[in-house]
Design a protein around this motif. Structure first.
Motif, PDB file in Angstrom:
ATOM      1  N   THR A  32       0.993  -1.175  -0.242  1.00 35.12           N
ATOM      2  CA  THR A  32       0.081  -0.011   0.338  1.00 35.12           C
ATOM      3  C   THR A  32       0.807   1.402   0.750  1.00 35.12           C
ATOM      4  OG1 THR A  32      -1.646  -1.488   1.565  1.00 35.12           O
ATOM      5  CG2 THR A  32      -1.797   1.110   1.059  1.00 35.12           C
ATOM      6  N   PHE A  34       0.669   5.135  -0.815  1.00 30.90           N
ATOM      7  CA  PHE A  34      -0.119   6.772  -0.305  1.00 30.90           C
ATOM      8  C   PHE A  34      -0.086   8.412  -1.321  1.00 30.90           C
ATOM      9  CE2 PHE A  34      -3.220   5.230   2.792  1.00 30.90           C
ATOM     10  CZ  PHE A  34      -1.634   4.220   3.094  1.00 30.90           C
ATOM     11  N   THR A  49      -5.122   6.406  -2.278  1.00 33.28           N
ATOM     12  CA  THR A  49      -4.549   5.313  -1.714  1.00 33.28           C
ATOM     13  C   THR A  49      -4.413   3.656  -3.056  1.00 33.28           C
ATOM     14  OG1 THR A  49      -5.751   5.195   0.330  1.00 33.28           O
ATOM     15  CG2 THR A  49      -4.968   3.017  -0.249  1.00 33.28           C
ATOM     16  N   ASN A  51      -3.125   0.175  -3.573  1.00 40.29           N
ATOM     17  CA  ASN A  51      -3.141  -1.042  -3.561  1.00 40.29           C
ATOM     18  C   ASN A  51      -2.656  -1.733  -4.423  1.00 40.29           C
ATOM     19  OD1 ASN A  51      -4.738  -0.961  -0.672  1.00 40.29           O
ATOM     20  ND2 ASN A  51      -6.039  -0.075  -2.404  1.00 40.29           N
ATOM     21  N   ARG A  97       3.749   2.018   3.126  1.00 38.48           N
ATOM     22  CA  ARG A  97       3.086   1.954   4.494  1.00 38.48           C
ATOM     23  C   ARG A  97       4.069   0.496   4.765  1.00 38.48           C
ATOM     24  NH1 ARG A  97      -2.682  -1.684   5.644  1.00 38.48           N
ATOM     25  NH2 ARG A  97      -2.531  -1.918   8.174  1.00 38.48           N
ATOM     26  N   GLN A 107       3.668   4.733   8.096  1.00 38.59           N
ATOM     27  CA  GLN A 107       3.796   4.980   6.827  1.00 38.59           C
ATOM     28  C   GLN A 107       5.362   6.106   7.117  1.00 38.59           C
ATOM     29  OE1 GLN A 107       0.989   7.251   5.198  1.00 38.59           O
ATOM     30  NE2 GLN A 107      -0.173   5.940   5.909  1.00 38.59           N
TER      31      GLN A 107
END
Lengths: 118, 110
Positions: A32, A34, A49, A51, A97, A107
Motif C-alpha cells: 500500500t 499513498f 490510496t 494498492n 506503508r 508510513q
C-alpha cells in the motif's frame, strides 16, 4: 528507518500536458502506498490510496480521471497528472506503508515532488 | 479516526527539552498515536508511535496519559535542526490512511 524515493524532485510543464511522478520504496516492499498534495502554508491532504495489483481508492473530491495512479509492483507506484493546469501546481508527496511483526505498521514518506504548471 | 488538537506554534530554546502536546480525547481503544515532523519543503519524517505505553527511541519520547486522551512528544535536547512542523496523528491499527491536521510549528531559538 525505511527509505522512500520520488522522481522527479521538481518538474515544470506547460498547461495541457501530462506529468508522471514515481514513488519507490527502496528497502522494503509496500503493498500500500499513498499520495498526498500540499499547497503552500497548508497541511498535507490525502489524495488516494494505492494498492498493489488493484485499483486505487480516491478521497472525496479527487478526480480519478485526472490523477491516474498505478501500483504495478511492491516497490513502485506512479501518479500521472493528466492535462495539467496551473491550479494543479503543488507539492506532491507519496508514502509507503511498512508492515512490521506484531501487527503495527507505519508510513514512510518520500521527499516530495514540486510541480509547477505554466 | 479520532481527530487531534495541537497548538499552532511553540518556541523552544536550543538545548532545552521541547514538549509538544496533542489532545485526542475521542481516541478509541485500538487507535495508535503517531508523530511525524516536516521540515520546510521536505516530506514528513516519522518520529515515533505508541498505543498506551510510553515509548522512547533515538529521536524522541512519547508520553501517553493513562486515559489515552492526550499525549506529549518530548525532544530531550532541541537543536536548530528540530525546527519543523510536528504532526500528531491518531489511526487504527487496521486502518490505512493518515489524515494530517494543522500540526504545531516548532521554532528552536539559539
Amino acid at each position: 528507518g525505511a527509505v522512500v524515493s520520488q522522481h522527479p524532485s521538481w518538474v515544470i510543464c506547460k498547461s495541457g500536458t501530462s506529468v508522471k511522478i514515481e514513488c519507490r520504496s527502496l528497502d522494503f516492499q509496500a503493498t500500500t502506498m499513498f499520495w498526498y498534495r500540499q499547497f503552500p502554508k497548508q497541511s498535507l491532504m490525502l489524495m488516494a490510496t494505492s494498492n498493489e495489483g488493484s485499483k486505487a481508492t480516491y478521497e472525496q473530491g479527487v478526480e480519478k480521471d485526472k490523477f491516474l495512479i498505478n501500483h504495478a509492483s511492491l516497490t513502485l507506484s506512479t501518479l500521472t497528472v493528466t492535462s495539467a493546469h496551473p491550479e494543479d501546481s503543488s507539492f506532491y508527496i507519496c508514502s509507503a506503508r511498512e508492515t512490521r511483526q506484531g501487527g503495527t505498521d507505519t508510513q514512510y514518506f518520500g521527499p516530495g515532488t514540486r510541480l509547477t504548471v505554466l | 479516526d479520532a481527530k487531534t488538537t495541537q497548538p499552532p506554534s511553540m518556541d523552544c530554546a536550543e538545548g532545552r527539552a521541547a514538549n509538544l502536546p496533542c489532545n485526542h480525547s475521542t481516541i478509541s481503544g485500538n487507535e495508535y498515536v503517531y508523530w511525524y515532523r516536516q521540515i520546510h519543503s521536505q516530506g514528513p519524517q516519522y518520529i515515533i508511535h505508541g498505543l498506551k505505553n510510553n515509548e522512547t527511541n533515538e529521536m524522541a519520547s512519547l508520553i501517553i496519559t493513562e486515559d489515552r486522551k492526550s499525549s506529549t512528544l518530548i525532544l530531550p535536547h532541541a537543536t536548530l535542526r528540530d525546527t519543523a512542523v510536528y504532526y500528531c496523528i491518531v489511526r487504527g491499527n487496521t486502518g490505512n490512511q493518515f489524515y494530517f491536521g494543522t500540526g504545531t510549528s516548532l521554532t528552536v531559538i539559539p
